[in-house]
Write an enzyme that holds these catalytic residues in place. Structure first.
Site, PDB file in Angstrom:
ATOM      1  N   CYS A  88      61.053 -53.924   7.537  1.00 26.33           N
ATOM      2  CA  CYS A  88      61.164 -52.553   7.031  1.00 26.33           C
ATOM      3  C   CYS A  88      62.419 -52.438   6.179  1.00 26.33           C
ATOM      4  O   CYS A  88      63.464 -52.991   6.509  1.00 26.33           O
ATOM      5  CB  CYS A  88      61.134 -51.530   8.166  1.00 26.33           C
ATOM      6  SG  CYS A  88      62.740 -51.083   8.821  1.00 26.33           S
ATOM      7  N   GLU A  89      62.288 -51.732   5.065  1.00 26.55           N
ATOM      8  CA  GLU A  89      63.392 -51.676   4.126  1.00 26.55           C
ATOM      9  C   GLU A  89      64.486 -50.718   4.584  1.00 26.55           C
ATOM     10  O   GLU A  89      65.567 -50.699   4.014  1.00 26.55           O
ATOM     11  CB  GLU A  89      62.897 -51.290   2.725  1.00 26.55           C
ATOM     12  CG  GLU A  89      62.383 -49.882   2.587  1.00 26.55           C
ATOM     13  CD  GLU A  89      61.867 -49.616   1.174  1.00 26.55           C
ATOM     14  OE1 GLU A  89      61.603 -50.577   0.451  1.00 26.55           O
ATOM     15  OE2 GLU A  89      61.749 -48.429   0.815  1.00 26.55           O
ATOM     16  N   HIS A  90      64.229 -49.926   5.613  1.00 26.26           N
ATOM     17  CA  HIS A  90      65.253 -48.983   6.071  1.00 26.26           C
ATOM     18  C   HIS A  90      66.236 -49.623   7.047  1.00 26.26           C
ATOM     19  O   HIS A  90      67.402 -49.266   7.074  1.00 26.26           O
ATOM     20  CB  HIS A  90      64.602 -47.764   6.718  1.00 26.26           C
ATOM     21  CG  HIS A  90      63.665 -47.055   5.790  1.00 26.26           C
ATOM     22  ND1 HIS A  90      62.378 -46.715   6.129  1.00 26.26           N
ATOM     23  CD2 HIS A  90      63.835 -46.662   4.506  1.00 26.26           C
ATOM     24  CE1 HIS A  90      61.797 -46.132   5.097  1.00 26.26           C
ATOM     25  NE2 HIS A  90      62.652 -46.091   4.108  1.00 26.26           N
ATOM     26  N   HIS A  91      65.742 -50.544   7.870  1.00 28.92           N
ATOM     27  CA  HIS A  91      66.600 -51.154   8.884  1.00 28.92           C
ATOM     28  C   HIS A  91      66.636 -52.675   8.794  1.00 28.92           C
ATOM     29  O   HIS A  91      67.357 -53.320   9.544  1.00 28.92           O
ATOM     30  CB  HIS A  91      66.108 -50.752  10.277  1.00 28.92           C
ATOM     31  CG  HIS A  91      65.976 -49.280  10.460  1.00 28.92           C
ATOM     32  ND1 HIS A  91      64.795 -48.595  10.228  1.00 28.92           N
ATOM     33  CD2 HIS A  91      66.885 -48.350  10.821  1.00 28.92           C
ATOM     34  CE1 HIS A  91      64.978 -47.306  10.455  1.00 28.92           C
ATOM     35  NE2 HIS A  91      66.235 -47.130  10.808  1.00 28.92           N
ATOM     36  N   GLN A 129      55.387 -49.702   5.209  1.00 25.39           N
ATOM     37  CA  GLN A 129      53.976 -50.055   5.438  1.00 25.39           C
ATOM     38  C   GLN A 129      53.055 -49.400   4.404  1.00 25.39           C
ATOM     39  O   GLN A 129      52.061 -49.987   3.970  1.00 25.39           O
ATOM     40  CB  GLN A 129      53.578 -49.637   6.859  1.00 25.39           C
ATOM     41  CG  GLN A 129      52.190 -50.141   7.255  1.00 25.39           C
ATOM     42  CD  GLN A 129      51.834 -49.770   8.679  1.00 25.39           C
ATOM     43  OE1 GLN A 129      52.710 -49.685   9.542  1.00 25.39           O
ATOM     44  NE2 GLN A 129      50.552 -49.534   8.935  1.00 25.39           N
ATOM     45  N   HIS A 157      56.447 -51.223  14.613  1.00 25.71           N
ATOM     46  CA  HIS A 157      57.732 -51.306  13.926  1.00 25.71           C
ATOM     47  C   HIS A 157      58.869 -51.476  14.922  1.00 25.71           C
ATOM     48  O   HIS A 157      59.089 -50.612  15.768  1.00 25.71           O
ATOM     49  CB  HIS A 157      57.951 -50.039  13.087  1.00 25.71           C
ATOM     50  CG  HIS A 157      56.994 -49.928  11.933  1.00 25.71           C
ATOM     51  ND1 HIS A 157      57.398 -50.035  10.626  1.00 25.71           N
ATOM     52  CD2 HIS A 157      55.652 -49.754  11.912  1.00 25.71           C
ATOM     53  CE1 HIS A 157      56.334 -49.919   9.829  1.00 25.71           C
ATOM     54  NE2 HIS A 157      55.273 -49.748  10.584  1.00 25.71           N
ATOM     55  N   CYS A 159      61.905 -51.133  14.482  1.00 18.09           N
ATOM     56  CA  CYS A 159      62.939 -50.096  14.371  1.00 18.09           C
ATOM     57  C   CYS A 159      62.572 -48.872  15.193  1.00 18.09           C
ATOM     58  O   CYS A 159      63.442 -48.096  15.592  1.00 18.09           O
ATOM     59  CB  CYS A 159      63.216 -49.733  12.909  1.00 18.09           C
ATOM     60  SG  CYS A 159      61.812 -49.083  12.013  1.00 18.09           S
TER      61      CYS A 159
HETATM   62 ZN    ZN Z   1      62.740 -49.131   9.971  1.00 14.44          ZN
END
Ligand code: ZN
Length: 199
Positions: A88-91, A129, A157, A159
């Site tokens: 995931c690009e956020h975490h 996703q 996920h 995260c």
């Molecule tokens: Zn994430």
């Protein structure tokens, strides 16, 4: 020489740069990067990260074009339960699950192993996703120009599971449909087929 060897090659300069940064991170979190178990960790972590993001340098269109064959078959082709691992690009934590993909040929079929490879090319990047689903969908649609294409992804996920809301059992489903799959009957047939166990 061995009958088969699968060689991994890493760009030394980039690996070294990423390795040094991982060493700093390990020290910053209160660990000691010189202790025995961690000495090689920065390099291993760097190589793992470069492996998991190799998709940026790969061309999914080329992969499909390399294995397109003229064929009159014009019923639905479904490849289901394609294992999927992404970040995931956020975490920058993993999300993983399954992709189910179908297309209806329009004069051309594609080698079956190429569809999972297209999934990997887009999954081995920093992703969400939703975009992953569309990247795969648009690539197959634009390259193969089929009568229709459908992509469903179910993923968990890390995260969400390890941090944040700590929901261990939630699965996120995303989907995209083009062409004939925009018709409700075709879409339902696909959804029925991917949720049934034929064996
Ligand atoms: Zn994430």
């Amino acid at each position: 020489m061995a009958p088969y060897s699968n060689l991994e090659e890493y760009n030394l300069e980039i690996t070294d740069e990423v390795k040094n940064r991982y060493a700093s991170i390990i020290n910053e979190i209160g660990e000691n990067v010189t202790r025995e178990g961690l000495v090689k960790t920065p390099e291993r972590a760097a190589k793992a990260m470069l492996f998991l993001t190799q998709g940026y340098k790969q061309d999914a269109v080329e992969i499909l074009q390399g294995a397109m064959f003229k064929e009159d078959y014009d019923d639905m082709v479904i490849i289901k339960d394609i294992e999927l691992y992404s970040l995931c690009e956020h975490h920058m934590l993993p999300f993983f699950g399954k992709a189910h993909i179908a297309y209806i040929p329009n004069g051309h079929i594609v080698g079956l192993s190429k569809i999972p490879r297209v999934v990997d090319v887009f999954a081995r990047r920093l992703q969400v996703q939703e975009r992953l689903t569309h990247d795969i969908l648009e690539c197959i649609n634009d390259t193969l120009q089929p009568k229709g294409v459908a992509v469903v992804i179910e993923a968990s996920h890390m995260c969400m599971m390890m941090r944040g809301v700590q929901k261990q059992n939630s699965v996120t489903t995303t989907s995209g449909f083009r062409g004939q799959f925009e018709k409700i009957e075709t879409r339902n047939e696909f959804l029925k087929l991917i949720s049934s166990n034929l064996s």
